[in-house]
Design a protein around this motif. Structure first.
Motif, PDB file in Angstrom:
ATOM      1  N   MET A   1      70.604  67.629  15.089  1.00 23.85           N
ATOM      2  CA  MET A   1      70.377  66.437  15.862  1.00 23.85           C
ATOM      3  C   MET A   1      71.262  65.313  15.336  1.00 23.85           C
ATOM      4  SD  MET A   1      68.415  67.170  18.207  1.00 23.85           S
ATOM      5  CE  MET A   1      66.879  67.481  18.922  1.00 23.85           C
ATOM      6  N   ASP A   2      71.627  64.416  16.244  1.00 21.29           N
ATOM      7  CA  ASP A   2      72.503  63.307  15.871  1.00 21.29           C
ATOM      8  C   ASP A   2      71.749  62.116  15.290  1.00 21.29           C
ATOM      9  OD1 ASP A   2      74.947  64.547  16.825  1.00 21.29           O
ATOM     10  OD2 ASP A   2      74.141  64.225  18.842  1.00 21.29           O
ATOM     11  N   ALA A   3      70.524  61.894  15.764  1.00 26.44           N
ATOM     12  CA  ALA A   3      69.774  60.711  15.312  1.00 26.44           C
ATOM     13  C   ALA A   3      68.299  60.855  15.633  1.00 26.44           C
ATOM     14  CB  ALA A   3      70.316  59.452  15.983  1.00 26.44           C
ATOM     15  N   ILE A   4      67.527  60.048  14.945  1.00 27.88           N
ATOM     16  CA  ILE A   4      66.102  59.874  15.221  1.00 27.88           C
ATOM     17  C   ILE A   4      65.957  58.461  15.781  1.00 27.88           C
ATOM     18  CG2 ILE A   4      63.798  59.691  14.215  1.00 27.88           C
ATOM     19  CD1 ILE A   4      64.965  61.502  11.881  1.00 27.88           C
ATOM     20  N   ILE A   5      65.408  58.348  16.974  1.00 34.03           N
ATOM     21  CA  ILE A   5      65.172  57.050  17.596  1.00 34.03           C
ATOM     22  C   ILE A   5      63.673  56.777  17.534  1.00 34.03           C
ATOM     23  CG2 ILE A   5      65.300  55.701  19.724  1.00 34.03           C
ATOM     24  CD1 ILE A   5      67.691  57.482  20.542  1.00 34.03           C
ATOM     25  N   VAL A   6      63.310  55.681  16.885  1.00 34.15           N
ATOM     26  CA  VAL A   6      61.901  55.316  16.765  1.00 34.15           C
ATOM     27  C   VAL A   6      61.611  54.204  17.768  1.00 34.15           C
ATOM     28  CG1 VAL A   6      60.037  54.676  15.204  1.00 34.15           C
ATOM     29  CG2 VAL A   6      62.118  55.724  14.281  1.00 34.15           C
ATOM     30  N   LEU A   7      60.735  54.485  18.717  1.00 37.51           N
ATOM     31  CA  LEU A   7      60.420  53.487  19.728  1.00 37.51           C
ATOM     32  C   LEU A   7      59.486  52.428  19.159  1.00 37.51           C
ATOM     33  CD1 LEU A   7      60.068  55.671  22.927  1.00 37.51           C
ATOM     34  CD2 LEU A   7      62.107  54.649  21.905  1.00 37.51           C
ATOM     35  N   GLY A   8      59.692  51.213  19.613  1.00 36.97           N
ATOM     36  CA  GLY A   8      58.980  50.070  19.077  1.00 36.97           C
ATOM     37  C   GLY A   8      57.491  50.070  19.360  1.00 36.97           C
ATOM     38  N   ALA A   9      56.805  49.305  18.564  1.00 38.05           N
ATOM     39  CA  ALA A   9      55.367  49.043  18.712  1.00 38.05           C
ATOM     40  C   ALA A   9      55.120  47.666  18.105  1.00 38.05           C
ATOM     41  CB  ALA A   9      54.538  50.119  18.018  1.00 38.05           C
TER      42      ALA A   9
END
Length: 154
Positions: A1-9
């Protein structure tokens, strides 16, 4: 995988909301397991400072993620903006999106719209929250309509 995207909260007056903490620590564990080389924490300024991305960056560093491997995206305020803005920071398309299970379908739909080959990874829920599931029942079709009007990115 190229990246981990963490969605906001949300950032609460006294620190990270449980959702923000849960998502961030899950992303840190994925990075420590070498699932992807970088993490993009997403989220702008809500009711209380700092930005969601800045607070996630601090938590990630505190849990062992190298600062050089964190690319904060601190302008977004919605799921659509989180993913669209993260897309501008990446050349690769293979990503892990970290969000809660109730939010996973909508996040995956938005990610596909913006050209990602995305896998969603969710932290273990602490409890089932009816309010969030009801919100998603409304948000999912609303986002499907919204994405029809939103240009795709190559």
């Amino acid at each position: 995988m190229d990246a981990i995207i963490v969605l906001g909260a949300a950032v609460w007056k006294d620190g990270p909301s449980p959702a923000l903490r849960r998502r961030t620590l899950h992303a840190a564990s994925l990075w420590l397991d070498r699932q992807a080389p970088i993490i993009i924490p997403c989220g702008g300024l809500g009711l209380y400072p700092p930005t969601e991305a800045a607070l996630m960056k601090t938590l990630l560093e505190h849990h062992g993620v190298s600062p050089d491997c964190i690319l904060p995206e601190d302008q977004s305020t919605t799921t659509l903006e989180n993913i669209r803005n993260a897309r501008e920071l990446l050349t690769g398309r293979d990503v892990i999106i970290v969000t809660d299970r109730y939010h996973a379908r909508r996040a995956a739909m938005v990610a596909r719209h913006f050209g990602f080959n995305a896998t969603v990874s969710s932290p273990r829920p602490t409890r089932s929250i009816l309010k969030q599931h009801l919100r998603e029942a409304i948000a999912l079709p609303a986002y499907a309509i919204k994405l029809r009007k939103t240009p795709r990115q190559p």
